[in-house]
Design an enzyme around this catalytic site. Sequence first.
Site, PDB file in Angstrom:
ATOM      1  N   CYS A 113       0.925  -1.184  -0.113  1.00  0.00           N
ATOM      2  CA  CYS A 113      -0.197   0.147  -0.061  1.00  0.00           C
ATOM      3  C   CYS A 113       0.849   1.314   0.062  1.00  0.00           C
ATOM      4  O   CYS A 113       1.667   1.389  -1.004  1.00  0.00           O
ATOM      5  CB  CYS A 113      -0.972  -0.058   1.394  1.00  0.00           C
ATOM      6  N   HIS A 114       0.720   2.117   1.062  1.00  0.00           N
ATOM      7  CA  HIS A 114       1.602   3.281   1.229  1.00  0.00           C
ATOM      8  C   HIS A 114       3.015   3.053   1.927  1.00  0.00           C
ATOM      9  O   HIS A 114       3.668   4.189   2.021  1.00  0.00           O
ATOM     10  CB  HIS A 114       0.710   4.259   1.919  1.00  0.00           C
TER      11      HIS A 114
END
Length: 191
Positions: A113-114
């Site tokens: 994800c991030h």
Amino acid sequence: MASDALNGLKVAILVTDGFEQVEMTEPRKALDEAGAETQLVSPKDGQVKAWNFTEWGDTFPVDMPLRAARPDDYDALLLPGGVINPDQLRALPEAVAFAKAFFDTGKPVASICHGPWTIIEAGAARGRRLTSWPSLKTDLENAGAEWVDQEVVVDQGLVTSRKPDDIPAFNPAVIELFASACGSSRRAAAR
């Protein structure tokens, strides 16, 4: 996915408040079931609070305060995402240095994800092919990475995925990378 593929392997999971809960709990469960010892490493003392999609989630005990954690004590690193968590980690020099040490020593890293925001800050994105949450595409390309829209990418000791829906592909790729990378280094050390 229970096995002994990761027996004796020690994995640091670097988080602070706001990590996406499922991006920590599901990979951690898979690692533990494969025989690894996992530890939540955090700049926070006591406990950290997860983000659960659209609201605050559960709290989890910190196993090792970042100030006392030594990268040499771990075989691999997991960087969960969520927006808040990696944004805070990349602003902490000690968190960036901790992550950078894994890349500098060639230890395997997994990020979802991030999570790659921390990889960018550690200077480890350049020349790598990876994926992430789509909004990080420009950040990663500006950092010299080749960004692709795939559920899982393995390149140069790094495995990445885009989002929670990718976890069923991410977990086996993480275990395979960690088992092969750590198995080779152990075989070399035994010689």
